[in-house]
Enzyme design. Sequence first.
Site, PDB file in Angstrom:
ATOM      1  N   ARG A   1     -51.396  27.931   8.262  1.00  0.00           N
ATOM      2  CA  ARG A   1     -51.592  27.592   9.725  1.00  0.00           C
ATOM      3  C   ARG A   1     -51.580  29.030  10.528  1.00  0.00           C
ATOM      4  O   ARG A   1     -52.696  28.773  11.530  1.00  0.00           O
ATOM      5  CB  ARG A   1     -49.683  27.369  10.632  1.00  0.00           C
ATOM      6  CG  ARG A   1     -50.312  26.996  12.580  1.00  0.00           C
ATOM      7  CD  ARG A   1     -49.039  27.434  12.964  1.00  0.00           C
ATOM      8  NE  ARG A   1     -47.703  25.635  13.140  1.00  0.00           N
ATOM      9  CZ  ARG A   1     -47.092  25.928  12.250  1.00  0.00           C
ATOM     10  NH1 ARG A   1     -45.855  27.069  12.252  1.00  0.00           N
ATOM     11  NH2 ARG A   1     -46.411  25.025  12.427  1.00  0.00           N
TER      12      ARG A   1
ATOM     13  N   VAL B   1     -46.182  31.822  16.765  1.00  0.00           N
ATOM     14  CA  VAL B   1     -46.230  30.898  17.393  1.00  0.00           C
ATOM     15  C   VAL B   1     -45.412  29.411  15.988  1.00  0.00           C
ATOM     16  O   VAL B   1     -46.363  29.645  15.550  1.00  0.00           O
ATOM     17  CB  VAL B   1     -47.652  30.175  17.706  1.00  0.00           C
ATOM     18  CG1 VAL B   1     -48.709  30.692  19.330  1.00  0.00           C
ATOM     19  CG2 VAL B   1     -48.341  31.113  16.798  1.00  0.00           C
ATOM     20  N   GLY B   2     -44.804  28.701  16.519  1.00  0.00           N
ATOM     21  CA  GLY B   2     -44.130  28.444  15.895  1.00  0.00           C
ATOM     22  C   GLY B   2     -43.640  27.403  16.246  1.00  0.00           C
ATOM     23  O   GLY B   2     -43.769  26.578  17.014  1.00  0.00           O
TER      24      GLY B   2
ATOM     25  N   SER C   1     -41.315  20.699  17.131  1.00  0.00           N
ATOM     26  CA  SER C   1     -41.069  19.315  15.584  1.00  0.00           C
ATOM     27  C   SER C   1     -40.276  18.347  15.632  1.00  0.00           C
ATOM     28  O   SER C   1     -40.443  17.264  15.027  1.00  0.00           O
ATOM     29  CB  SER C   1     -41.410  20.534  14.483  1.00  0.00           C
ATOM     30  OG  SER C   1     -40.406  20.982  14.137  1.00  0.00           O
ATOM     31  N   ASP C   2     -38.907  18.146  16.206  1.00  0.00           N
ATOM     32  CA  ASP C   2     -37.453  17.788  15.936  1.00  0.00           C
ATOM     33  C   ASP C   2     -37.053  17.805  17.156  1.00  0.00           C
ATOM     34  O   ASP C   2     -36.716  18.924  17.497  1.00  0.00           O
ATOM     35  CB  ASP C   2     -37.913  17.722  14.594  1.00  0.00           C
ATOM     36  CG  ASP C   2     -36.583  18.952  14.347  1.00  0.00           C
ATOM     37  OD1 ASP C   2     -36.123  18.676  14.533  1.00  0.00           O
ATOM     38  OD2 ASP C   2     -37.540  19.311  13.988  1.00  0.00           O
TER      39      ASP C   2
END
Length: 254
Positions: free
Chosen positions: A46, A110-111, A223-224
């Site tokens: 990323r 940033v993740g 993300s989930d």
Amino acid sequence: MLAFSFFSEESWHQNNLNKGVTMSVHIEAKEGQIADKILLPGDPLRAKFIAENFLEDAQQFNNVRGMLGYTGTYKGHRISVMGTGMGMPSISIYAHELITEYGVKKLIRVGTAGALNEDVHVRDLVLAQGAATTSRIIKNDWPQFDLPQIADFDLLDKAYHIAKNLNIPTHVGNVLSADLFYSDIDTLAIGKLGVKAVEMEAAALYYLGAKHNVQTLGIMTISDSLVTGESTSSEERQTTFTDMMRVGLETLIV
């Protein structure tokens, strides 16, 4: 037989000064190759994606252990980006060296994170105002205190208004920085207390920010969802979560 030796920062420096080495243990950049403002994705790929798609004249400064790092310019401002790996021990290594060896003053993670609330949806942004944690790494240093880990307000305030101006769905609140990805802890229970999401790095980054008097912030893309079961693919997580990248970069240069 392998033997592992853990030594103090002071002894490491003295040992390497004797050898004429001035670089940090895990980052091979030379003095001046890293900007004083940096984005920190967990995934090194990323970091590469950000460098290739957002930075101009990006130059790679690190590939030790495959943890890619780059420095370039964004809208005329010198910015670095580097992977940190997963978890608090890993981000602690890189953030510590970036701060103490390379003079970085602004660090934005940033993740990705997993939603713990029904009102937080996949692809929404979460700005971590504070970070609870299951880890004892901070408690080990301060056993007499329950020391809260909080973001730098200036960075948090800027990121919030930037995200709102870009019409990005954004939530501000506490996150849980977990020690384990696979755990028997009922993290949904803490979601009922208003904790927005679970991730694995923010508390350690915020602690280092307080310890070294630098600015830190965590910007996470959901993300989930642990509530609904909705999720995204690994490729999507690597290359399509561009809103947090843009908000992070804009926050660094304001």
